[in-house]
Design a protein around this motif. Sequence first.
Motif, PDB file in Angstrom:
ATOM      1  N   ALA A  55       6.420  28.981  11.811  1.00 52.71           N
ATOM      2  CA  ALA A  55       6.994  28.263  10.672  1.00 52.71           C
ATOM      3  C   ALA A  55       7.254  26.792  10.987  1.00 52.71           C
ATOM      4  CB  ALA A  55       8.281  28.941  10.220  1.00 52.71           C
ATOM      5  N   THR A  56       7.490  26.472  12.240  1.00 52.03           N
ATOM      6  CA  THR A  56       7.764  25.086  12.620  1.00 52.03           C
ATOM      7  C   THR A  56       6.648  24.492  13.479  1.00 52.03           C
ATOM      8  OG1 THR A  56       9.042  25.812  14.549  1.00 52.03           O
ATOM      9  CG2 THR A  56      10.271  25.408  12.502  1.00 52.03           C
ATOM     10  N   TRP A  57       5.578  25.237  13.680  1.00 49.81           N
ATOM     11  CA  TRP A  57       4.468  24.785  14.520  1.00 49.81           C
ATOM     12  C   TRP A  57       3.747  23.632  13.830  1.00 49.81           C
ATOM     13  CZ3 TRP A  57       3.126  25.716  19.386  1.00 49.81           C
ATOM     14  CH2 TRP A  57       1.848  25.361  19.820  1.00 49.81           C
ATOM     15  N   ASP A  58       3.602  22.511  14.525  1.00 51.85           N
ATOM     16  CA  ASP A  58       2.948  21.337  13.956  1.00 51.85           C
ATOM     17  C   ASP A  58       2.164  20.638  15.053  1.00 51.85           C
ATOM     18  OD1 ASP A  58       2.177  19.343  12.177  1.00 51.85           O
ATOM     19  OD2 ASP A  58       3.995  18.171  12.493  1.00 51.85           O
ATOM     20  N   VAL A  59       1.071  21.269  15.483  1.00 56.14           N
ATOM     21  CA  VAL A  59       0.236  20.718  16.546  1.00 56.14           C
ATOM     22  C   VAL A  59      -1.157  20.504  15.966  1.00 56.14           C
ATOM     23  CG1 VAL A  59      -0.728  21.131  18.841  1.00 56.14           C
ATOM     24  CG2 VAL A  59       1.605  21.859  18.330  1.00 56.14           C
ATOM     25  N   LYS A  60      -1.649  19.264  16.066  1.00 56.57           N
ATOM     26  CA  LYS A  60      -2.957  18.925  15.504  1.00 56.57           C
ATOM     27  C   LYS A  60      -4.048  19.842  16.037  1.00 56.57           C
ATOM     28  CE  LYS A  60      -2.209  14.062  14.603  1.00 56.57           C
ATOM     29  NZ  LYS A  60      -2.694  12.703  14.824  1.00 56.57           N
ATOM     30  N   ASN A  61      -5.026  20.089  15.194  1.00 61.13           N
ATOM     31  CA  ASN A  61      -6.219  20.882  15.520  1.00 61.13           C
ATOM     32  C   ASN A  61      -5.922  22.348  15.813  1.00 61.13           C
ATOM     33  OD1 ASN A  61      -8.078  18.666  15.297  1.00 61.13           O
ATOM     34  ND2 ASN A  61      -7.246  17.931  17.224  1.00 61.13           N
ATOM     35  N   THR A  62      -4.776  22.837  15.385  1.00 64.26           N
ATOM     36  CA  THR A  62      -4.441  24.248  15.543  1.00 64.26           C
ATOM     37  C   THR A  62      -3.990  24.791  14.193  1.00 64.26           C
ATOM     38  OG1 THR A  62      -2.104  23.904  16.091  1.00 64.26           O
ATOM     39  CG2 THR A  62      -3.674  23.836  17.919  1.00 64.26           C
ATOM     40  N   CYS A  63      -3.957  26.111  14.066  1.00 63.21           N
ATOM     41  CA  CYS A  63      -3.570  26.736  12.801  1.00 63.21           C
ATOM     42  C   CYS A  63      -2.567  27.862  13.067  1.00 63.21           C
ATOM     43  CB  CYS A  63      -4.811  27.291  12.108  1.00 63.21           C
ATOM     44  SG  CYS A  63      -4.463  28.083  10.533  1.00 63.21           S
ATOM     45  N   PRO A  64      -1.310  27.683  12.654  1.00 64.22           N
ATOM     46  CA  PRO A  64      -0.342  28.773  12.827  1.00 64.22           C
ATOM     47  C   PRO A  64      -0.622  29.901  11.838  1.00 64.22           C
ATOM     48  CG  PRO A  64       0.651  26.978  11.588  1.00 64.22           C
ATOM     49  CD  PRO A  64      -0.733  26.525  11.984  1.00 64.22           C
ATOM     50  N   LEU A  65      -0.431  31.133  12.287  1.00 67.86           N
ATOM     51  CA  LEU A  65      -0.645  32.309  11.438  1.00 67.86           C
ATOM     52  C   LEU A  65       0.675  33.064  11.321  1.00 67.86           C
ATOM     53  CD1 LEU A  65      -3.957  33.575  13.060  1.00 67.86           C
ATOM     54  CD2 LEU A  65      -3.702  32.025  11.121  1.00 67.86           C
ATOM     55  N   TYR A  66       1.065  33.334  10.103  1.00 66.84           N
ATOM     56  CA  TYR A  66       2.295  34.097   9.863  1.00 66.84           C
ATOM     57  C   TYR A  66       2.265  34.594   8.431  1.00 66.84           C
ATOM     58  CZ  TYR A  66       3.570  29.535   7.996  1.00 66.84           C
ATOM     59  OH  TYR A  66       3.566  28.343   7.308  1.00 66.84           O
ATOM     60  N   GLY A  67       3.267  35.337   8.049  1.00 71.97           N
ATOM     61  CA  GLY A  67       3.395  35.788   6.675  1.00 71.97           C
ATOM     62  C   GLY A  67       2.289  36.715   6.200  1.00 71.97           C
ATOM     63  N   GLY A  68       1.922  37.698   7.007  1.00 72.42           N
ATOM     64  CA  GLY A  68       0.942  38.681   6.587  1.00 72.42           C
ATOM     65  C   GLY A  68      -0.484  38.359   6.981  1.00 72.42           C
ATOM     66  N   GLU A  69      -0.718  37.203   7.608  1.00 76.71           N
ATOM     67  CA  GLU A  69      -2.064  36.909   8.085  1.00 76.71           C
ATOM     68  C   GLU A  69      -2.378  37.830   9.258  1.00 76.71           C
ATOM     69  OE1 GLU A  69      -3.309  32.716   8.019  1.00 76.71           O
ATOM     70  OE2 GLU A  69      -1.191  32.321   7.636  1.00 76.71           O
ATOM     71  N   THR A  70      -3.656  38.018   9.521  1.00 80.56           N
ATOM     72  CA  THR A  70      -4.047  38.962  10.552  1.00 80.56           C
ATOM     73  C   THR A  70      -4.786  38.285  11.701  1.00 80.56           C
ATOM     74  OG1 THR A  70      -6.092  39.480   9.388  1.00 80.56           O
ATOM     75  CG2 THR A  70      -4.185  40.880   8.927  1.00 80.56           C
ATOM     76  N   VAL A  71      -4.779  38.961  12.821  1.00 83.67           N
ATOM     77  CA  VAL A  71      -5.479  38.533  14.027  1.00 83.67           C
ATOM     78  C   VAL A  71      -6.400  39.681  14.426  1.00 83.67           C
ATOM     79  CG1 VAL A  71      -5.192  37.956  16.470  1.00 83.67           C
ATOM     80  CG2 VAL A  71      -3.533  37.117  14.795  1.00 83.67           C
ATOM     81  N   PRO A  72      -7.648  39.390  14.765  1.00 90.02           N
ATOM     82  CA  PRO A  72      -8.551  40.479  15.180  1.00 90.02           C
ATOM     83  C   PRO A  72      -8.159  40.985  16.565  1.00 90.02           C
ATOM     84  CG  PRO A  72      -9.631  38.365  15.470  1.00 90.02           C
ATOM     85  CD  PRO A  72      -8.293  38.087  14.822  1.00 90.02           C
ATOM     86  N   LEU A  73      -7.683  42.210  16.638  1.00 92.06           N
ATOM     87  CA  LEU A  73      -7.262  42.778  17.923  1.00 92.06           C
ATOM     88  C   LEU A  73      -8.380  43.609  18.524  1.00 92.06           C
ATOM     89  CD1 LEU A  73      -3.593  43.889  17.211  1.00 92.06           C
ATOM     90  CD2 LEU A  73      -4.394  41.854  18.422  1.00 92.06           C
ATOM     91  N   PRO A  74      -8.873  43.212  19.688  1.00 87.67           N
ATOM     92  CA  PRO A  74      -9.915  44.000  20.342  1.00 87.67           C
ATOM     93  C   PRO A  74      -9.331  45.276  20.949  1.00 87.67           C
ATOM     94  CG  PRO A  74      -9.345  42.090  21.680  1.00 87.67           C
ATOM     95  CD  PRO A  74      -8.534  42.004  20.417  1.00 87.67           C
ATOM     96  N   PRO A  75     -10.187  46.227  21.270  1.00 87.74           N
ATOM     97  CA  PRO A  75      -9.697  47.421  21.967  1.00 87.74           C
ATOM     98  C   PRO A  75      -9.032  47.021  23.294  1.00 87.74           C
ATOM     99  CG  PRO A  75     -11.950  47.748  21.206  1.00 87.74           C
ATOM    100  CD  PRO A  75     -11.620  46.295  20.991  1.00 87.74           C
ATOM    101  N   ALA A  76      -8.128  47.863  23.737  1.00 78.70           N
ATOM    102  CA  ALA A  76      -7.429  47.605  25.000  1.00 78.70           C
ATOM    103  C   ALA A  76      -8.430  47.368  26.122  1.00 78.70           C
ATOM    104  CB  ALA A  76      -6.525  48.792  25.346  1.00 78.70           C
ATOM    105  N   ARG A  77      -8.197  46.346  26.880  1.00 73.23           N
ATOM    106  CA  ARG A  77      -8.967  45.988  28.087  1.00 73.23           C
ATOM    107  C   ARG A  77     -10.400  45.544  27.808  1.00 73.23           C
ATOM    108  NH1 ARG A  77      -4.579  44.925  30.393  1.00 73.23           N
ATOM    109  NH2 ARG A  77      -3.237  46.679  30.775  1.00 73.23           N
ATOM    110  N   ARG A  78     -10.766  45.271  26.552  1.00 79.23           N
ATOM    111  CA  ARG A  78     -12.101  44.737  26.259  1.00 79.23           C
ATOM    112  C   ARG A  78     -12.103  43.253  26.642  1.00 79.23           C
ATOM    113  NH1 ARG A  78     -15.224  44.800  20.535  1.00 79.23           N
ATOM    114  NH2 ARG A  78     -17.291  44.860  21.454  1.00 79.23           N
ATOM    115  N   MET A  79     -12.811  42.928  27.718  1.00 71.91           N
ATOM    116  CA  MET A  79     -12.785  41.578  28.271  1.00 71.91           C
ATOM    117  C   MET A  79     -14.067  40.787  27.987  1.00 71.91           C
ATOM    118  SD  MET A  79      -9.780  41.381  29.581  1.00 71.91           S
ATOM    119  CE  MET A  79      -9.853  39.929  30.608  1.00 71.91           C
ATOM    120  N   ASP A  80     -15.023  41.390  27.292  1.00 75.61           N
ATOM    121  CA  ASP A  80     -16.281  40.720  26.978  1.00 75.61           C
ATOM    122  C   ASP A  80     -16.673  41.021  25.544  1.00 75.61           C
ATOM    123  OD1 ASP A  80     -16.932  39.645  29.614  1.00 75.61           O
ATOM    124  OD2 ASP A  80     -17.249  41.724  30.218  1.00 75.61           O
TER     125      ASP A  80
END
Length: 120
Positions: A55-80
């Motif tokens: 909510a207070t993140w203000d860093v150029k060239n980045t995008c804060p995600l909150y309020g129901g936005e999603t992040v793609p979560l890979p399977p556990a330990r998937r490193m490639d």
Amino acid sequence: MPAAPTVDAPEWDAVRVPRQLGLAAMSILGARAGAVIEDPAQTAVYFFLPVGAAATWDVKNTCPLYGGETVPLPPARRMDGPGPHWRICPGDDGWLTNPDALAAAIADAFGPRVGEGPAE
């Protein structure tokens, strides 16, 4: 190949950072970095922050995600890839990166701007 699952983030906020900048910041942070996901489809990496930090993140060239936005979560330990994968898996210390440390690492990754000298 099916897309990686996504989830709402009730325990954390996230910040999407362009891949090269994010990998440089991750390197600067070293052991201070929490979990980090790389998503080749977005050419981005995701850092996880304490709830409320976006909510207070203000860093150029980045995008804060909150309020129901999603992040793609890979399977556990998937490193490639292909697809989203962990650059740093969540560890015993959790997922979170300190927001101030991440902001400083991103600033350091950019380096000094043209015309700016070292602080005196």
